[in-house]
Design an enzyme around this catalytic site. Structure first.
Site, PDB file in Angstrom:
ATOM      1  N   ARG A   1       0.823  -1.220   0.000  1.00  0.00           N
ATOM      2  CA  ARG A   1       0.000   0.000   0.000  1.00  0.00           C
ATOM      3  C   ARG A   1       0.856   1.270   0.000  1.00  0.00           C
ATOM      4  O   ARG A   1       0.469   2.276  -0.581  1.00  0.00           O
ATOM      5  CB  ARG A   1      -0.951  -0.005   1.196  1.00  0.00           C
ATOM      6  CG  ARG A   1      -2.083  -0.991   0.992  1.00  0.00           C
ATOM      7  CD  ARG A   1      -3.038  -1.016   2.145  1.00  0.00           C
ATOM      8  NE  ARG A   1      -4.266  -1.703   1.721  1.00  0.00           N
ATOM      9  CZ  ARG A   1      -5.315  -1.896   2.493  1.00  0.00           C
ATOM     10  NH1 ARG A   1      -5.310  -1.469   3.735  1.00  0.00           N
ATOM     11  NH2 ARG A   1      -6.379  -2.511   2.036  1.00  0.00           N
TER      12      ARG A   1
ATOM     13  N   LYS B   1     -17.571 -16.263   2.973  1.00  0.00           N
ATOM     14  CA  LYS B   1     -19.027 -16.248   3.137  1.00  0.00           C
ATOM     15  C   LYS B   1     -19.770 -15.764   1.889  1.00  0.00           C
ATOM     16  O   LYS B   1     -19.374 -14.783   1.272  1.00  0.00           O
ATOM     17  CB  LYS B   1     -19.406 -15.314   4.303  1.00  0.00           C
ATOM     18  CG  LYS B   1     -18.881 -15.790   5.632  1.00  0.00           C
ATOM     19  CD  LYS B   1     -19.270 -14.823   6.728  1.00  0.00           C
ATOM     20  CE  LYS B   1     -20.744 -14.977   7.071  1.00  0.00           C
ATOM     21  NZ  LYS B   1     -21.105 -14.256   8.289  1.00  0.00           N
TER      22      LYS B   1
ATOM     23  N   GLY C   1      -9.260  -8.446   0.668  1.00  0.00           N
ATOM     24  CA  GLY C   1      -8.160  -8.292   1.621  1.00  0.00           C
ATOM     25  C   GLY C   1      -7.300  -9.537   1.747  1.00  0.00           C
ATOM     26  O   GLY C   1      -6.064  -9.468   1.691  1.00  0.00           O
TER      27      GLY C   1
ATOM     28  N   GLY D   1     -12.929  -4.126   0.996  1.00  0.00           N
ATOM     29  CA  GLY D   1     -14.350  -3.774   0.965  1.00  0.00           C
ATOM     30  C   GLY D   1     -14.672  -2.758  -0.123  1.00  0.00           C
ATOM     31  O   GLY D   1     -15.703  -2.865  -0.793  1.00  0.00           O
TER      32      GLY D   1
END
Ligand code: ADP
Ligand code: MG
Length: 415
Positions: free
Chosen positions: A22, A185, A371, A394
């Site tokens: 990053r 999920k 992520g 996200g």
């Protein structure tokens, strides 16, 4: 100039940065501002500090790394607002760079507090605000939303590249388009699954999420991680995909085999179960018939990765695709190996990586997000090898799903 970056980097127990991806990604923006003669004051968050005493979330190590990458001094200021910020920023030279301490030492940051945002701009003596923290623009926080009320706010180069690349792939992809969706999920990814049902030519599912789809199809998954609550959603998606396949050329693929073990541990004994492929088990048993257990996950076993047949199918399918979007690992990539860089449940993700990087000839345009997916790619040192590895987990999911990002909507150059 106040620059919001996303320096939420992973640190080890000793406080050392384990991946500077990053920080590296923000360098072009910082350099461009330096070259324009700006006085660059950078703010960011790191982790989830308990309170302002929680020094495990200090940005100080980032200042050192940024300074090495820029080849010039980066002054670290031990607060993000207040007199010490005001004093440090009042007599800056053109091209000088200051990094402020973690914004999240103030609860006002996540509360999108107007006063906090005003003071942030005021104490940094900023005339302009540049948003470059793509990883946080899906949140309306003081440094993504309220701050734009106190200085003219525009996008940095990284934010622009992230938004342009992801929106181009979602709005106008080069076809055929393949989506590889994995991870934990269904609920986290339901919006992008629906988006890709409308958009993609091929969807393949892996990771724990596949277990729920498999169970929905009546396949025994033993003690695997499943979302019982999402079984009906999984059934709906399978039915919808069948309808779509009658209307246009479309493939929805669930794993046909998996790597199973009866515990999630690097020392666990693993085996391949071939519930639908009937290839690997046959080969393993040849010339005999495979044992019944070769095609059945036992009640005490967990599926922890996609199997080699499934990985090969996915890698093969991407040979015919112009664009591949990958979000979510194919297995439990965090489990370290006893020997070598690839863990026992990371081979499925490795087959995807090989395919995306052109091991079988064709190298599709690749866009990676999520992520845990990018963390694995960083750990493998491969971030430079793909066309786009998103710095936002996200944020990339929400952008792919077509949602408005508050930290982009608040900018003057949002279009
Ligand atoms: P991303 O952060 O890339 O979007 P997710 O957070 O959705 O991905 O999912 C990644 C997580 O899913 C990882 O922690 C990984 O260990 C877990 N996972 C993947 N496959 C399995 C599996 N078969 N069983 C249990 N966990 C899994
Ligand atoms: Mg994740």
């Amino acid at each position: 100039m106040l620059l919001r970056a996303d320096y939420n980097v992973p640190l080890d127990e000793s406080g050392a940065i384990t991946s500077d991806f990053r920080i590296k990604q923000s360098v072009p923006t910082v350099k461009a501002l330096i070259e324009k003669g700006c006085k660059v004051v950078i703010c960011s968050h790191l982790g989830r500090p308990k309170d302002s005493e929680d020094k495990t979330c200090s940005l100080k190590p980032v200042a050192k790394r940024l300074s090495e990458l820029l080849g010039q001094e980066v002054q670290f200021v031990d607060n993000c607002v207040g007199d010490i910020v005001s004093a440090a920023t009042s007599d800056m030279q053109a091209g000088q760079v200051i990094l402020l301490e973690n914004l999240r030492y103030y609860k006002e940051e996540e509360q999108n507090n107007e006063d906090f945002a005003r003071v942030l701009v005021q104490d940094s003596h900023a005339e302009y605000f540049v948003q470059d923290g793509f990883g946080v623009v899906h949140r309306a926080h003081a440094s993504t939303d309220a701050v734009t009320h106190y200085a003219p706010a525009v996008s940095g180069l990284l934010l622009q590249r992230e938004v342009d690349t992801i929106t181009t792939v979602m709005d106008n992809p080069e076809r055929p388009l393949m989506a590889i969706i994995g991870g934990a999920k269904i609920a986290d990814k339901i919006d992008i699954i629906h988006k890709f049902l409308d958009l993609a030519d091929v969807i393949v599912i892996g990771g724990a999420m596949a277990n729920t789809f498999l169970l929905a199809q009546g396949i025994e998954v033993g003690d695997s991680l499943v979302d019982k609550d999402d079984l009906s959603i999984a059934k709906e998606i399978i039915e919808k995909s069948k309808v779509i396949a009658t209307e246009r050329k479309f493939t929805f693929y669930l794993p046909q085999d998996g790597v199973v073990a009866n515990k999630l541990d690097k020392t666990a004994v693993t085996r391949i179960v071939d519930w639908d492929a009937h290839v690997i088990a046959d080969i393993q048993a040849y010339p005999k018939m495979p044992a019944a257990s070769a095609s059945k996950v036992a009640p005490d076993e967990k599926i922890l990765d996609i199997g080699p047949f499934s990985g090969a199918f996915m890698a093969g399918a991407m040979q015919l695709c112009a664009t591949v979007v990958w979000n979510g690992t194919m297995g439990v990539t965090e489990t370290q190996s006893l020997q070598g860089p690839v863990g026992p449940f990371a081979h499925g993700s490795e087959l995807i990586i090989d395919g995306l990087l052109g091991s079988h000839g064709h190298k599709p345009f690749s866009v990676l997000g999520g992520g845990d997916t990018t963390a694995y790619i960083e750990e493998r040192g491969l971030t430079e090898n793909f066309n786009h590895v998103s710095t936002g987990g996200g944020a990339s999911l929400e952008l792919m799903a077509g949602k408005t990002l508050p930290g982009v909507a608040s900018l003057l150059d949002k279009a």
